[in-house]
Design an enzyme around this catalytic site. Structure first.
Site, PDB file in Angstrom:
ATOM      1  N   ASP A   1      -8.322  -9.138   4.347  1.00  0.00           N
ATOM      2  CA  ASP A   1      -8.147  -8.000   5.242  1.00  0.00           C
ATOM      3  C   ASP A   1      -9.267  -7.884   6.276  1.00  0.00           C
ATOM      4  O   ASP A   1     -10.132  -7.019   6.147  1.00  0.00           O
ATOM      5  CB  ASP A   1      -8.085  -6.719   4.390  1.00  0.00           C
ATOM      6  CG  ASP A   1      -7.532  -5.544   5.170  1.00  0.00           C
ATOM      7  OD1 ASP A   1      -7.062  -5.756   6.297  1.00  0.00           O
ATOM      8  OD2 ASP A   1      -7.587  -4.419   4.643  1.00  0.00           O
TER       9      ASP A   1
ATOM     10  N   GLU B   1       0.824  -1.207   0.000  1.00  0.00           N
ATOM     11  CA  GLU B   1       0.000   0.000   0.000  1.00  0.00           C
ATOM     12  C   GLU B   1       0.862   1.263   0.000  1.00  0.00           C
ATOM     13  O   GLU B   1       0.724   2.134   0.859  1.00  0.00           O
ATOM     14  CB  GLU B   1      -0.974  -0.032   1.188  1.00  0.00           C
ATOM     15  CG  GLU B   1      -1.903  -1.250   1.135  1.00  0.00           C
ATOM     16  CD  GLU B   1      -2.926  -1.327   2.250  1.00  0.00           C
ATOM     17  OE1 GLU B   1      -2.682  -0.766   3.332  1.00  0.00           O
ATOM     18  OE2 GLU B   1      -3.976  -1.964   2.031  1.00  0.00           O
TER      19      GLU B   1
ATOM     20  N   GLU C   1     -12.787  -2.157  11.829  1.00  0.00           N
ATOM     21  CA  GLU C   1     -12.772  -1.507  10.518  1.00  0.00           C
ATOM     22  C   GLU C   1     -13.878  -2.011   9.595  1.00  0.00           C
ATOM     23  O   GLU C   1     -14.601  -1.222   8.989  1.00  0.00           O
ATOM     24  CB  GLU C   1     -11.402  -1.714   9.866  1.00  0.00           C
ATOM     25  CG  GLU C   1     -11.324  -1.147   8.457  1.00  0.00           C
ATOM     26  CD  GLU C   1      -9.935  -1.289   7.836  1.00  0.00           C
ATOM     27  OE1 GLU C   1      -9.022  -1.818   8.492  1.00  0.00           O
ATOM     28  OE2 GLU C   1      -9.781  -0.848   6.681  1.00  0.00           O
TER      29      GLU C   1
END
Ligand code: BDP
Length: 685
Positions: free
Chosen positions: A371, A292, A399
């Protein structure tokens, strides 16, 4: 305030008889070992706890008793028993402790708290206080505890500017305006919470290390970092920093960050020397590289063993560790040609490097291959590395599981991961045996998780999300505890030992993961969240982006073909029999079907329903259940403190509404895509 005290909200024991029985036992403490820093913390906690539970000030006497005194003496007697851990067995870690209740010939009662180390004593104190608060009698306290895992770590994703990556509970308690907080009180209270559940390591900054945090390892910032290390040290917690792989370059001190460059190597050696001169027991580095948009060894044509080993070399003289993350994938890929698959990435990158890492490197592997979705298979990399230290990574911060606005108790999910049999060394190769190091006898191992706390009074935004924090620590200490046991401990310690209250809360917690899963992305396919912030439904949000997180829904079917036969071949990363189990749509567990297979909407699940009807039913059911959560909580009005009651009620109301939104977006989407009506006629558009 109770929200702030969390599970350390110790109350006076109401039953007078029990209180007095304990007062005579715990009113006198004799400490028969050397007073270290951690031991002092333990004694302070003990005195505070006794004061709160029993309303008395305990007298603490130091020095060992004579034999005659010893035989008849009562009270709480604290000792160190280093022999307890000389057996070299994993079940006998030095952080363990033992509690023994004894009655002397003269009738005096004593409790011996014997720690394998001063930390063991501290954990024993927290345990003892928890047991006393829970109503246990002295004679029931006998126990022997030893943490299952060596590294029991928390990862802060806090940035120096005071924001928190994926933080849902306010701003950072560590930083503000680019500086380390000047008020350390809150951080000290956090250290207490961590130690009380047995955690022993913390990385204090985001894995995405920006310019300000890159400076944490410079002479200018280290004195500040050292203040934090001092504070955590008193609670037996080692401090780690996330570092920027390109630090020598970005700080302008070298013109490359190539791990094989002698100048870079010496730069990191000097940096290590500098860090250890400020923090002699510094834990080490956490590194996110080549992921990322973070820099890493790939820039220089080197691999991740070259990168990790270079840092490990620099820390080796000080017994420092390099925790190297395996969340490495190309986030700017598009694999519609089916040559690349994000789920494959960690294994594809790291499996070929097995055996090449130094003994002070640990690879930190996310629990799933993607993820932290509500449902993912267990990462096939866990266990596949046979000659490499490894650590499992969980995400406490929610998240993808409702961002602490929705209730989602994650302990059952983590337990499922830890109990999963990887078959890496044949039957019995559960993830928990890889995390605790016993499967391969690795030098280092453990579990890490991304924290869910911020500067809100409740720490976690949603008070019930404290259960995830508490549960993480307890589970990592002892993976054999059940999710219910942990929920009960937490609810009682937080809201009091009232069975009506705890029963309702445990019921809500235990159902919450399934409820959240029911109204969000179906059958393991994941995502379907709004891009970037990841809150709320957006079925095609990631479908046409390059992040590699697709569902492939069209008018005929849905799901990702990851089989060897016709898909990306991801299933072959598992050991048998898991590989075949997932490869075959008929044996693949329903909840993971769309993770592994692309099927028509009319495909019949093992449950007997079609995929499309399953989608409709779970979304109606899930939204209804979310409404039930709200009703159940309403029963507690007047039985818990008003502020906590209102705080949770507000969030549950939001969740119930938002669950309906999820339901409608998902159901309408699939009705329109498939053209297949809901058998119960509920879906309209
Ligand atoms: C993802 C988050 C991202 C993190 C990344 C990581 O969306 O913010 O930086 O993981 O773990 O879950 O590095």
């Amino acid at each position: 305030l109770s929200m702030y005290k969390a599970w350390l909200n110790v109350q006076l024991i109401e039953d007078k008889e029990r209180r007095e029985a304990y007062a005579s036992l715990l009113g006198q403490v004799s400490v028969e070992c050397k007073p270290t820093l951690v031991l002092q913390t333990a004694l302070k906690e003990l005195q505070q706890g006794i004061q709160a539970l029993l309303g008395i000030a305990a007298s603490v006497k130091e020095g060992s008793a004579s034999r005659a005194e010893e035989e008849n003496a009562g009270g709480l007697r604290i000792r160190l028993c280093p022999e307890a851990n000389t057996q070299g067995e994993r079940s006998q870690r030095e952080d363990g402790f033992e509690l023994q209740y004894m009655q002397a010939a003269n009738g005096n009662e004593a409790i011996y708290l014997i720690g394998g180390s001063d930390k063991g004593i501290m954990y024993g104190v927290f345990h003892l206080l928890r047991m006393v608060a829970s109503g246990k009698r002295a004679a029931e306290l006998n126990t022997k505890e030893s943490p299952a895992n060596e590294l029991r770590m928390i990862n802060q994703w806090d940035n120096a500017d005071g924001t928190i990556e994926r933080g849902y509970a306010g701003r950072s308690i560590f930083y503000g305006n680019g500086r380390i907080a000047s008020d350390l009180g809150r951080i000290r209270d956090y250290a207490r919470l961590l130690a009380s559940i047995g955690l022993n390591a913390i990385s204090i900054n985001n894995v995405n290390v920006h310019e300000l945090e890159t400076r944490f390892i410079t002479e200018e910032q280290l004195p500040e970092v050292a203040r934090l290390a001092d504070l955590f040290r008193a609670y037996g917690i080692a401090l780690f920093l996330s570092v920027n792989f390109a630090a020598p370059l970005q700080l302008g001190e070298r013109n490359t960050a190539d791990p094989l460059d002698a100048g870079v190597q010496s730069w990191w050696k000097d940096t290590a020397a500098r860090i250890y001169s400020h923090i002699p027991d510094f834990g080490g580095f956490v590194v996110k590289a080549d992921s990322e948009h973070r820099p890493g060894p790939f820039t220089y044509g080197r691999d991740h063993a070259d990168g990790a080993n270079m840092l490990a070399e620099a820390l080796a003289d000080y017994s420092g560790l390099v925790i190297w993350r395996c969340f490495v994938y190309d986030c700017m890929q598009d694999w519609r040609d089916r040559k690349t698959d994000r789920a494959r990435a960690a294994y594809d990158h790291f499996k070929p490097l097995d055996g090449r890492f130094r003994s002070n490197v640990l690879l930190q592997i996310k629990n799933g291959p993607m993820d932290f979705q509500v449902r993912e298979p267990v990462s096939p990399l866990i266990g596949a590395l046979k000659e490499t230290n490894q650590m499992v990574e969980f995400q406490i911060t929610q998240e993808y599981t409702g961002q602490q606005r929705h209730l989602c108790y994650l302990v059952p999910q983590w337990k499922q991961v830890l109990d999963f049999d990887s078959y890496a060394q044949g039957e019995g190769s559960q993830v928990k045996r890889i995390a605790d190091g016993s499967l391969y006898g690795t030098a280092h191992s453990g579990i890490a998780a991304v924290s869910n706390i911020g500067d809100e009074e409740s720490w976690t935004g949603h008070i019930l999300a404290q259960a995830n924090f508490y549960g993480y620590g307890r589970l990592v200490w002892n993976p054999e505890l059940t999710a219910e046991q942990i929920a009960l401990e937490w609810a009682a310690a937080t809201f009091g030992y009232n069975p009506t209250v705890t029963t309702v809360i445990i019921g809500m917690l235990m159902k919450s993961w399934a409820i959240y899963e029911a109204y969000t992305a179906p059958l393991g396919v994941g995502w379907m969240v709004a891009p970037n912030h990841h809150y709320g439904p957006d079925v095609d949000g990631y479908e046409y982006s390059r992040w590699g997180t697709y569902h492939f829904a069209d008018r005929d079917g849905i799901g990702v073909d990851r089989t060897q036969a016709s898909g990306t071949g991801y299933t072959s990363q598992y050991s048998e029999p898991n590989a075949s189990l997932y490869e075959n749509a008929a044996t693949c567990p329903d909840e993971l079907l769309l993770f592994f297979h692309h099927v028509p909407y009319t495909h019949i699940l093992q449950s007997g329903k079609t995929v499309i009807q399953h989608i409709y039913d779970t979304h109606f059911g899930g939204a209804d259940e979310a409404e039930r959560l709200r009703e159940q909580w309403a029963e507690l009005e007047g039985q818990i403190d008003e502020a906590s009651f209102v705080h949770v009620a507000e969030r549950l109301a939001e969740q119930a509404e938002h669950a309906k939104h999820w339901r409608d977006v998902i159901n309408t989407y699939f009705f329109r895509k498939s053209g297949i009506p809901d058998a119960d006629g509920r879906v309209i558009y």
